[in-house]
Design a protein around this motif. Sequence first.
Motif, PDB file in Angstrom:
ATOM      1  N   LYS A  63       0.870  -1.170   0.000  1.00  0.00           N
ATOM      2  CA  LYS A  63       0.000   0.000   0.000  1.00  0.00           C
ATOM      3  C   LYS A  63       0.912   1.227   0.000  1.00  0.00           C
ATOM      4  O   LYS A  63       1.855   1.300   0.772  1.00  0.00           O
ATOM      5  N   ARG A  64       0.622   2.193  -0.885  1.00  0.00           N
ATOM      6  CA  ARG A  64       1.483   3.368  -1.001  1.00  0.00           C
ATOM      7  C   ARG A  64       0.662   4.637  -0.921  1.00  0.00           C
ATOM      8  O   ARG A  64      -0.468   4.667  -1.365  1.00  0.00           O
ATOM      9  N   GLY A  65       1.278   5.672  -0.390  1.00  0.00           N
ATOM     10  CA  GLY A  65       0.701   7.002  -0.475  1.00  0.00           C
ATOM     11  C   GLY A  65      -0.303   7.335   0.602  1.00  0.00           C
ATOM     12  O   GLY A  65      -0.562   6.565   1.524  1.00  0.00           O
ATOM     13  N   PHE A  66      -0.871   8.500   0.453  1.00  0.00           N
ATOM     14  CA  PHE A  66      -1.800   9.050   1.422  1.00  0.00           C
ATOM     15  C   PHE A  66      -2.764   9.963   0.688  1.00  0.00           C
ATOM     16  O   PHE A  66      -2.360  10.736  -0.171  1.00  0.00           O
ATOM     17  N   ASN A  67      -4.043   9.835   0.953  1.00  0.00           N
ATOM     18  CA  ASN A  67      -5.033  10.701   0.325  1.00  0.00           C
ATOM     19  C   ASN A  67      -5.565  11.683   1.358  1.00  0.00           C
ATOM     20  O   ASN A  67      -6.236  11.284   2.302  1.00  0.00           O
ATOM     21  N   ASN A  68      -5.244  12.941   1.151  1.00  0.00           N
ATOM     22  CA  ASN A  68      -5.671  13.975   2.076  1.00  0.00           C
ATOM     23  C   ASN A  68      -7.079  14.425   1.724  1.00  0.00           C
ATOM     24  O   ASN A  68      -7.316  15.018   0.678  1.00  0.00           O
ATOM     25  N   LYS A  69      -8.045  14.127   2.606  1.00  0.00           N
ATOM     26  CA  LYS A  69      -9.428  14.489   2.292  1.00  0.00           C
ATOM     27  C   LYS A  69      -9.689  15.976   2.444  1.00  0.00           C
ATOM     28  O   LYS A  69     -10.741  16.465   2.050  1.00  0.00           O
ATOM     29  N   PHE A  70      -8.746  16.710   3.022  1.00  0.00           N
ATOM     30  CA  PHE A  70      -8.902  18.151   3.194  1.00  0.00           C
ATOM     31  C   PHE A  70      -8.183  18.949   2.105  1.00  0.00           C
ATOM     32  O   PHE A  70      -8.144  20.167   2.142  1.00  0.00           O
ATOM     33  N   LYS A  71      -7.598  18.253   1.120  1.00  0.00           N
ATOM     34  CA  LYS A  71      -6.843  18.917   0.060  1.00  0.00           C
ATOM     35  C   LYS A  71      -7.763  19.827  -0.754  1.00  0.00           C
ATOM     36  O   LYS A  71      -8.890  19.454  -1.078  1.00  0.00           O
ATOM     37  N   LYS A  72      -7.267  21.011  -1.076  1.00  0.00           N
ATOM     38  CA  LYS A  72      -8.049  21.935  -1.889  1.00  0.00           C
ATOM     39  C   LYS A  72      -7.819  21.615  -3.355  1.00  0.00           C
ATOM     40  O   LYS A  72      -6.686  21.488  -3.799  1.00  0.00           O
ATOM     41  N   GLN A  73      -8.906  21.473  -4.095  1.00  0.00           N
ATOM     42  CA  GLN A  73      -8.805  21.160  -5.516  1.00  0.00           C
ATOM     43  C   GLN A  73      -9.383  22.321  -6.324  1.00  0.00           C
ATOM     44  O   GLN A  73     -10.534  22.700  -6.138  1.00  0.00           O
ATOM     45  N   TYR A  74      -8.540  22.867  -7.185  1.00  0.00           N
ATOM     46  CA  TYR A  74      -8.936  24.003  -8.014  1.00  0.00           C
ATOM     47  C   TYR A  74      -8.911  23.621  -9.482  1.00  0.00           C
ATOM     48  O   TYR A  74      -8.154  22.747  -9.894  1.00  0.00           O
ATOM     49  N   SER A  75      -9.721  24.311 -10.271  1.00  0.00           N
ATOM     50  CA  SER A  75      -9.569  24.274 -11.720  1.00  0.00           C
ATOM     51  C   SER A  75      -8.494  25.314 -12.019  1.00  0.00           C
ATOM     52  O   SER A  75      -8.566  26.437 -11.531  1.00  0.00           O
ATOM     53  N   ILE A  76      -7.488  24.956 -12.793  1.00  0.00           N
ATOM     54  CA  ILE A  76      -6.329  25.817 -13.011  1.00  0.00           C
ATOM     55  C   ILE A  76      -6.438  26.550 -14.342  1.00  0.00           C
ATOM     56  O   ILE A  76      -6.834  25.974 -15.351  1.00  0.00           O
ATOM     57  N   ILE A  77      -6.056  27.817 -14.317  1.00  0.00           N
ATOM     58  CA  ILE A  77      -5.954  28.603 -15.558  1.00  0.00           C
ATOM     59  C   ILE A  77      -4.683  29.431 -15.476  1.00  0.00           C
ATOM     60  O   ILE A  77      -4.320  29.908 -14.393  1.00  0.00           O
ATOM     61  N   ASN A  78      -3.987  29.573 -16.578  1.00  0.00           N
ATOM     62  CA  ASN A  78      -2.759  30.366 -16.605  1.00  0.00           C
ATOM     63  C   ASN A  78      -3.018  31.739 -17.216  1.00  0.00           C
ATOM     64  O   ASN A  78      -3.952  31.932 -17.998  1.00  0.00           O
ATOM     65  N   ILE A  79      -2.165  32.694 -16.834  1.00  0.00           N
ATOM     66  CA  ILE A  79      -2.287  34.088 -17.271  1.00  0.00           C
ATOM     67  C   ILE A  79      -2.341  34.214 -18.798  1.00  0.00           C
ATOM     68  O   ILE A  79      -3.172  34.933 -19.335  1.00  0.00           O
ATOM     69  N   PHE A  80      -1.475  33.498 -19.507  1.00  0.00           N
ATOM     70  CA  PHE A  80      -1.399  33.670 -20.967  1.00  0.00           C
ATOM     71  C   PHE A  80      -2.712  33.298 -21.658  1.00  0.00           C
ATOM     72  O   PHE A  80      -3.017  33.782 -22.734  1.00  0.00           O
ATOM     73  N   GLN A  81      -3.533  32.459 -21.025  1.00  0.00           N
ATOM     74  CA  GLN A  81      -4.796  32.046 -21.623  1.00  0.00           C
ATOM     75  C   GLN A  81      -5.836  33.177 -21.595  1.00  0.00           C
ATOM     76  O   GLN A  81      -6.805  33.151 -22.343  1.00  0.00           O
ATOM     77  N   LEU A  82      -5.607  34.169 -20.736  1.00  0.00           N
ATOM     78  CA  LEU A  82      -6.558  35.271 -20.604  1.00  0.00           C
ATOM     79  C   LEU A  82      -6.398  36.322 -21.709  1.00  0.00           C
ATOM     80  O   LEU A  82      -7.215  37.228 -21.820  1.00  0.00           O
ATOM     81  N   ASN A  83      -5.335  36.220 -22.512  1.00  0.00           N
ATOM     82  CA  ASN A  83      -5.089  37.181 -23.586  1.00  0.00           C
ATOM     83  C   ASN A  83      -6.154  37.129 -24.683  1.00  0.00           C
ATOM     84  O   ASN A  83      -6.262  38.043 -25.485  1.00  0.00           O
ATOM     85  N   LYS A  84      -6.955  36.081 -24.716  1.00  0.00           N
ATOM     86  CA  LYS A  84      -7.979  35.970 -25.766  1.00  0.00           C
ATOM     87  C   LYS A  84      -9.163  36.908 -25.519  1.00  0.00           C
ATOM     88  O   LYS A  84      -9.962  37.158 -26.406  1.00  0.00           O
ATOM     89  N   PHE A  85      -9.283  37.440 -24.284  1.00  0.00           N
ATOM     90  CA  PHE A  85     -10.374  38.356 -23.963  1.00  0.00           C
ATOM     91  C   PHE A  85     -10.008  39.790 -24.362  1.00  0.00           C
ATOM     92  O   PHE A  85      -8.845  40.145 -24.451  1.00  0.00           O
ATOM     93  N   ASP A  86     -11.035  40.638 -24.557  1.00  0.00           N
ATOM     94  CA  ASP A  86     -10.820  42.036 -24.909  1.00  0.00           C
ATOM     95  C   ASP A  86     -10.462  42.851 -23.674  1.00  0.00           C
ATOM     96  O   ASP A  86     -10.757  42.456 -22.539  1.00  0.00           O
ATOM     97  N   ASP A  87      -9.848  44.023 -23.882  1.00  0.00           N
ATOM     98  CA  ASP A  87      -9.507  44.932 -22.778  1.00  0.00           C
ATOM     99  C   ASP A  87     -10.745  45.289 -21.969  1.00  0.00           C
ATOM    100  O   ASP A  87     -11.821  45.512 -22.520  1.00  0.00           O
ATOM    101  N   GLY A  88     -10.570  45.348 -20.642  1.00  0.00           N
ATOM    102  CA  GLY A  88     -11.650  45.773 -19.748  1.00  0.00           C
ATOM    103  C   GLY A  88     -12.690  44.708 -19.454  1.00  0.00           C
ATOM    104  O   GLY A  88     -13.655  44.965 -18.741  1.00  0.00           O
ATOM    105  N   THR A  89     -12.494  43.507 -19.962  1.00  0.00           N
ATOM    106  CA  THR A  89     -13.466  42.425 -19.724  1.00  0.00           C
ATOM    107  C   THR A  89     -13.385  41.955 -18.276  1.00  0.00           C
ATOM    108  O   THR A  89     -12.312  41.856 -17.696  1.00  0.00           O
TER     109      THR A  89
END
Length: 147
Positions: A63-89
Amino acid sequence: MNLHDLKPAKGSKKRKRRVGRGTGSGRGYTSGRGANGQNSRSGSKTRPTFEGGQTPLFRKLPKRGFNNKFKKQYSIINIFQLNKFDDGTEITPERLLEDGLIDEISKNGVKVLAKGDLQKELVVKANAFSSSAVEKIEKAGGKAEVI
């Protein structure tokens, strides 16, 4: 032809075996279960992983590892992906989902990370930001708001 006229093709159905109907039937006495032993008893059933008393495979494997039930899980987005939006959005998790930049809004929401550069002035609303992502958004003239 009517529904009550339908019958299966000849030879396509097997006759049900009637067990325990005397020795002359060919399935009498032990009813096809063999003599004695765990599986000859009524009500006897073993779990699918049972190996006859031998240590089962799932208990031999490490048996290996440990599952932390309190771990925070986020959907990830990077800064460069936001360039597709228009200014002021104003960018919200719902807008990111709508535009297909994230697959789902995770249990703890959306987190913005600092990979790449931002060339637009945007108001970004998310559940979490990396410190360098906040710097890059503000450097581009935008605003980072934690929801």
